[in-house]
Write a protein that holds these residues in place. Structure first.
Motif, PDB file in Angstrom:
ATOM      1  N   TYR A 180      58.789  -0.080  47.637  1.00 31.66           N
ATOM      2  CA  TYR A 180      57.533   0.662  47.583  1.00 31.66           C
ATOM      3  C   TYR A 180      56.892   0.564  46.203  1.00 31.66           C
ATOM      4  O   TYR A 180      55.683   0.705  46.066  1.00 31.66           O
ATOM      5  CB  TYR A 180      57.766   2.122  47.951  1.00 31.66           C
ATOM      6  N   GLY A 181      57.692   0.365  45.219  1.00 29.02           N
ATOM      7  CA  GLY A 181      57.218   0.228  43.846  1.00 29.02           C
ATOM      8  C   GLY A 181      58.204  -0.646  43.114  1.00 29.02           C
ATOM      9  O   GLY A 181      58.273  -1.856  43.321  1.00 29.02           O
ATOM     10  N   ASP A 231      53.176   2.201  59.861  1.00 28.92           N
ATOM     11  CA  ASP A 231      51.994   2.815  59.250  1.00 28.92           C
ATOM     12  C   ASP A 231      52.373   3.768  58.124  1.00 28.92           C
ATOM     13  O   ASP A 231      51.642   3.883  57.121  1.00 28.92           O
ATOM     14  CB  ASP A 231      51.170   3.546  60.312  1.00 28.92           C
ATOM     15  N   HIS A 241      54.934   3.400  56.135  1.00 25.01           N
ATOM     16  CA  HIS A 241      55.270   2.561  54.990  1.00 25.01           C
ATOM     17  C   HIS A 241      54.011   1.966  54.355  1.00 25.01           C
ATOM     18  O   HIS A 241      53.906   1.887  53.123  1.00 25.01           O
ATOM     19  CB  HIS A 241      56.215   1.442  55.427  1.00 25.01           C
ATOM     20  N   ALA A 242      53.087   1.545  55.196  1.00 28.62           N
ATOM     21  CA  ALA A 242      51.846   0.957  54.679  1.00 28.62           C
ATOM     22  C   ALA A 242      51.075   1.972  53.841  1.00 28.62           C
ATOM     23  O   ALA A 242      50.479   1.623  52.806  1.00 28.62           O
ATOM     24  CB  ALA A 242      50.992   0.441  55.831  1.00 28.62           C
ATOM     25  N   THR A 243      51.076   3.226  54.275  1.00 28.89           N
ATOM     26  CA  THR A 243      50.394   4.286  53.527  1.00 28.89           C
ATOM     27  C   THR A 243      50.993   4.457  52.132  1.00 28.89           C
ATOM     28  O   THR A 243      50.298   4.823  51.179  1.00 28.89           O
ATOM     29  CB  THR A 243      50.490   5.616  54.304  1.00 28.89           C
ATOM     30  N   LEU A 244      52.305   4.159  52.022  1.00 24.37           N
ATOM     31  CA  LEU A 244      52.998   4.274  50.737  1.00 24.37           C
ATOM     32  C   LEU A 244      52.943   2.970  49.938  1.00 24.37           C
ATOM     33  O   LEU A 244      53.645   2.825  48.940  1.00 24.37           O
ATOM     34  CB  LEU A 244      54.461   4.665  50.980  1.00 24.37           C
ATOM     35  N   ASN A 245      52.097   2.029  50.403  1.00 22.75           N
ATOM     36  CA  ASN A 245      51.905   0.745  49.715  1.00 22.75           C
ATOM     37  C   ASN A 245      53.189  -0.068  49.620  1.00 22.75           C
ATOM     38  O   ASN A 245      53.472  -0.721  48.601  1.00 22.75           O
ATOM     39  CB  ASN A 245      51.318   0.961  48.309  1.00 22.75           C
ATOM     40  N   ALA A 246      53.947  -0.041  50.690  1.00 23.84           N
ATOM     41  CA  ALA A 246      55.187  -0.804  50.715  1.00 23.84           C
ATOM     42  C   ALA A 246      54.904  -2.304  50.681  1.00 23.84           C
ATOM     43  O   ALA A 246      53.896  -2.782  51.215  1.00 23.84           O
ATOM     44  CB  ALA A 246      55.992  -0.467  51.974  1.00 23.84           C
ATOM     45  N   THR A 247      55.807  -3.030  50.056  1.00 22.30           N
ATOM     46  CA  THR A 247      55.833  -4.485  50.156  1.00 22.30           C
ATOM     47  C   THR A 247      56.740  -4.833  51.321  1.00 22.30           C
ATOM     48  O   THR A 247      57.915  -4.428  51.335  1.00 22.30           O
ATOM     49  CB  THR A 247      56.376  -5.118  48.865  1.00 22.30           C
TER      50      THR A 247
END
Length: 367
Positions: free
Chosen positions: A30-31, A9, A11-17
């Protein structure tokens, strides 16, 4: 079905791929993976490595059991120190490469690669039979975070109390200590897989989110970034570090992989006799580095050629973000593996020039 780490969760909050890695859903990036790579080289990067396996070996004969199970001499490791070692089969093939921490005289922690953790646990259990010791898989209850880069120590220091900050400079490479980081109890080790100074922190899985948030805040304050597996791979490649499943497997032995120094033939262990024989003859092939001058990267599985004839195969390769040219690791026939030898790599039907170059390709600047 892939397993989700305790920090999914976060990682998902940080928009991880995300990507599937050894049965785990792990952050790939993450970017920009290039930005993450450069953050580790110039500032700091924070990694979630909770897919790794942690296996406890404890008891009065824990040292003897590990001496028999592994190629290295674990009884010679002082409490508070760690050692890189190999788990080999009877023929000398590598089942996994490991880091072993001696936490106390009769208490060790073996850290296994994620895909191999079940095998390592099973093999250690079988090889410990007859020794007064127990082997316990503690992976589910343990999370592992890594903080790497030239500003890692400064970032970590902001989360330590006065005593911890004072002791941090004296924590040597491949040493560990119990510490309080951000108010949480952790095993703090000065280890890593990036070629930079840095730390790996083992914490109870239930405490991992709190520790991650604290470390992330300290990392970003040091101009660093959260980092995924993509840049971890290019970082370790630049540092010339082997990756199991690429440079190491049950079909490779320590001598051809350049890891003969990890084998202690003055003791008996599983695979000893085969490795003794292998040590007495030069390997037919050698793991070596390759550097190119253009922009075309040699990838795993590509053929290595000398005068148009196959002499090896690439095991890992990428365009180095730090150096600006391609680098690779691969197994090459011994007669073509000397430093400076001009070779080519078959890249999609084109013979591209590469030169044998002893790794590491990158060494961090010394203070």
């Amino acid at each position: 079905m892939s397993r989700c780490p305790a920090l999914y969760d976060e990682h998902a909050t940080l928009n991880a791929t995300f990507t599937d890695f050894a049965g785990w859903q792990m952050p790939l990036k993450y970017g920009s993976e290039l930005s993450e790579h450069r953050a580790v080289r110039t500032a700091a990067g924070l990694f979630d490595l909770s897919h790794m396996g942690e296996i406890a070996v404890r008891g009065p004969q824990a040292a003897e059991a590990l001496d028999y199970a592994l190629a290295g001499k674990m009884s010679a490791v002082a409490p508070g120190r760690a050692k890189y070692s190999l788990l080999c089969d009877e023929s000398g093939g590598v089942l996994d490469d490991l880091v072993v921490y001696r936490l106390a005289d009769d208490d060790y922690m073996v850290v296994a690669n994620a895909a191999n953790a079940p095998t390592v646990f099973s093999e250690l259990g079988q090889r410990a039979i007859g020794f007064d010791t127990e082997v316990v898989d503690e992976s589910a209850g343990t999370a592992l975070l890594a903080l790497q880069g030239p500003r890692a120590a400064a970032a970590l220091a902001t989360l330590l109390d006065e005593t911890g900050r004072a002791a941090l400079p004296d924590l040597k490479y491949y040493a560990s200590t119990r510490a309080t980081v951000g108010g949480l109890d952790v095993l703090l080790a000065r280890t890593g897989y990036t070629g930079e100074d840095g730390f790996e922190l083992y914490v109870a899985t239930a405490d991992a989110p709190v520790l991650w948030r604290a470390l992330l805040q300290a990392t970003t304050a040091a101009d660093g970034l959260p980092c995924g597996l993509a840049c971890r791979d290019t970082l370790r490649l630049e540092a010339g570090m082997a990756l199991y499943g690429h440079e190491l497997s049950a079909d490779t032995n320590p001598y051809e992989a350049g890891l003969g120094r990890t084998v202690a033939l003055d003791k008996k262990f599983v695979g000893h006799d085969a490795l003794q024989r292998l040590s007495e003859q030069p390997p037919a092939r050698r793991l070596t580095g390759l550097t190119g001058t253009g922009r075309r990267a040699a990838r795993a599985g590509y053929r290595i050629l000398a005068d148009g004839e196959p002499v090896g195969v690439v095991t890992s390769g990428a365009l180095s973000p730090t150096l600006g040219h391609p680098v690779a690791l691969g197994y090459v026939d011994a007669n073509a593996a000397d430093d400076g030898t001009a070779l080519t790599v078959d890249i999609r039907g084109s013979a591209v020039d590469y030169t044998v170059t002893a790794p590491p390709f990158y060494k961090r600047p010394r203070a």
